[in-house]
Design a protein around this motif. Sequence first.
Motif, mmCIF file in Angstrom:
data_model
loop_
_atom_site.group_PDB
_atom_site.id
_atom_site.type_symbol
_atom_site.label_atom_id
_atom_site.label_comp_id
_atom_site.label_asym_id
_atom_site.label_seq_id
_atom_site.Cartn_x
_atom_site.Cartn_y
_atom_site.Cartn_z
ATOM 1 N N ARG A 106 -7.207 70.878 39.043
ATOM 2 C CA ARG A 106 -7.698 69.587 39.518
ATOM 3 C C ARG A 106 -8.356 69.702 40.898
ATOM 4 O O ARG A 106 -8.712 68.701 41.494
ATOM 5 C CB ARG A 106 -6.547 68.568 39.587
ATOM 6 C CG ARG A 106 -5.898 68.290 38.233
ATOM 7 C CD ARG A 106 -4.735 67.328 38.368
ATOM 8 N NE ARG A 106 -4.050 67.128 37.107
ATOM 9 C CZ ARG A 106 -4.349 66.175 36.235
ATOM 10 N NH1 ARG A 106 -5.332 65.343 36.494
ATOM 11 N NH2 ARG A 106 -3.670 66.043 35.108
ATOM 12 N N ALA A 133 -15.867 75.906 37.722
ATOM 13 C CA ALA A 133 -16.372 74.719 38.415
ATOM 14 C C ALA A 133 -17.155 75.041 39.682
ATOM 15 O O ALA A 133 -18.104 74.343 40.020
ATOM 16 C CB ALA A 133 -15.217 73.780 38.755
ATOM 17 N N VAL A 191 -19.486 69.331 26.658
ATOM 18 C CA VAL A 191 -19.056 69.352 28.057
ATOM 19 C C VAL A 191 -20.261 69.556 28.959
ATOM 20 O O VAL A 191 -21.137 70.376 28.667
ATOM 21 C CB VAL A 191 -18.028 70.475 28.292
ATOM 22 C CG1 VAL A 191 -17.562 70.492 29.737
ATOM 23 C CG2 VAL A 191 -16.843 70.311 27.342
ATOM 24 N N SER A 194 -21.395 70.154 35.073
ATOM 25 C CA SER A 194 -20.694 69.680 36.263
ATOM 26 C C SER A 194 -19.179 69.695 36.076
ATOM 27 O O SER A 194 -18.423 69.712 37.040
ATOM 28 C CB SER A 194 -21.148 68.253 36.612
ATOM 29 O OG SER A 194 -20.917 67.380 35.512
ATOM 30 N N GLU A 195 -18.732 69.697 34.811
ATOM 31 C CA GLU A 195 -17.300 69.765 34.516
ATOM 32 C C GLU A 195 -16.819 71.195 34.330
ATOM 33 O O GLU A 195 -15.735 71.556 34.773
ATOM 34 C CB GLU A 195 -16.985 68.968 33.250
ATOM 35 C CG GLU A 195 -16.704 67.513 33.482
ATOM 36 C CD GLU A 195 -15.948 66.934 32.307
ATOM 37 O OE1 GLU A 195 -14.709 66.808 32.395
ATOM 38 O OE2 GLU A 195 -16.591 66.624 31.309
ATOM 39 N N SER A 196 -17.607 71.998 33.631
ATOM 40 C CA SER A 196 -17.197 73.376 33.368
ATOM 41 C C SER A 196 -18.418 74.247 33.096
ATOM 42 O O SER A 196 -19.161 73.997 32.149
ATOM 43 C CB SER A 196 -16.239 73.451 32.177
ATOM 44 O OG SER A 196 -15.987 74.800 31.834
ATOM 45 N N PRO A 223 -15.405 62.870 30.239
ATOM 46 C CA PRO A 223 -14.430 63.821 30.779
ATOM 47 C C PRO A 223 -13.562 64.422 29.672
ATOM 48 O O PRO A 223 -13.212 63.742 28.706
ATOM 49 C CB PRO A 223 -13.583 62.964 31.724
ATOM 50 C CG PRO A 223 -14.457 61.808 32.073
ATOM 51 C CD PRO A 223 -15.299 61.549 30.852
ATOM 52 N N ARG A 225 -10.552 66.008 30.256
ATOM 53 C CA ARG A 225 -9.133 66.048 30.588
ATOM 54 C C ARG A 225 -8.415 64.838 29.988
ATOM 55 O O ARG A 225 -8.821 63.692 30.189
ATOM 56 C CB ARG A 225 -8.935 66.063 32.108
ATOM 57 C CG ARG A 225 -7.483 66.198 32.522
ATOM 58 C CD ARG A 225 -7.352 66.285 34.032
ATOM 59 N NE ARG A 225 -7.827 67.561 34.539
ATOM 60 C CZ ARG A 225 -7.102 68.680 34.560
ATOM 61 N NH1 ARG A 225 -5.854 68.665 34.091
ATOM 62 N NH2 ARG A 225 -7.589 69.807 35.025
#
Length: 337
Positions: A106, A133, A191, A194-196, A223, A225
């Motif tokens: 996180r 990230a 995805v 910017s997330e992964s 997202p 998560r």
Amino acid sequence: MVERSRNPTIIDVANRAGVSKSVVSRVFSGRGSVKGETRQRVLDAAEEIGYVVNAVARAMVAHRTYTLGAFVRDASTPFYGYLLTAMQERAAFHGYRVVTATGSGRFAVADEYRALETLTMLQVEALIVCSGALPAAQIVPFAERLPTVVAGRPETHDSITSVFCDEHEGGVALADHLVELGHRNVAVIKVLASESITMAPRTAAMVERLRQRGARVLEIHGPVRDAAGRWATEILRHPEITAVMAPSDRHAVALMEQLHLRNVAVPGDLSVTGYDGIGDLATPLIGLTHWRQPIDLIGSRAVDALVRLLDGETPPDHHQAVSGSLVVGRTTAPPAR
């Protein structure tokens, strides 16, 4: 009285490799030049007989720390946990120690950057960055000061050496598998970069390949998560969907749990694919169909590349893309409708 087995010495390595003791010493001290072929023969011989360099003694002679810094985004996940283990084992083989900084998964980008700063303050000689990230622009300043390798993600920046699994190859192989089973309406949990940085190219490859093969694709964004419940609800709004492609094994398992709660059978009602093939989620008890990443190979090659950089050499490939393998389990089958 039981005799203890003797630890191998550099003389044993020299005899095994067919070289002099001084050549072995130069290989492991990093002082002096050794031809690439000879160096590899020495390393292979050392591995065969179980020789491990004494990093403490070597550091006292060379006035070096022989310590590598590794930042791992989230050591609690199978991918990062197994990658870290592989890197530590390979570093020990080369006579280096590893100081680790880990996030919780996180961490904001700024937090990851500060973690790298902390590692450099500990006088590490080089860095390994394992994060899906942290952007390349945030890694380059460290790579300009210390030998740096990015491990486990498709990084192709000119200033950064990297070792990673070919994400495009994996996404394409999984898409081909579903199409060849007869699936023509497939949902993909897509995805964003910017997330992964790892999951984005693999899911993009899935979407592109499915469309190339004539399948209709439902892209599910947002997202990733704690979103499996939302995915299941969205997928079930489209009764024509017969298969779902998740960005990782843990996302696939979370989705299957939500489908089970809604009385949706896998693969009877919906086929599901994952990605990674690492750790407990790769067990045949679950039987996931997924793309397996060779995590031990990625970790060991990343450390080998870093050691070469420390020795003033150029790694064989500035960016090493290694191949994974398709594992067909029980979670995919021809569509029932």
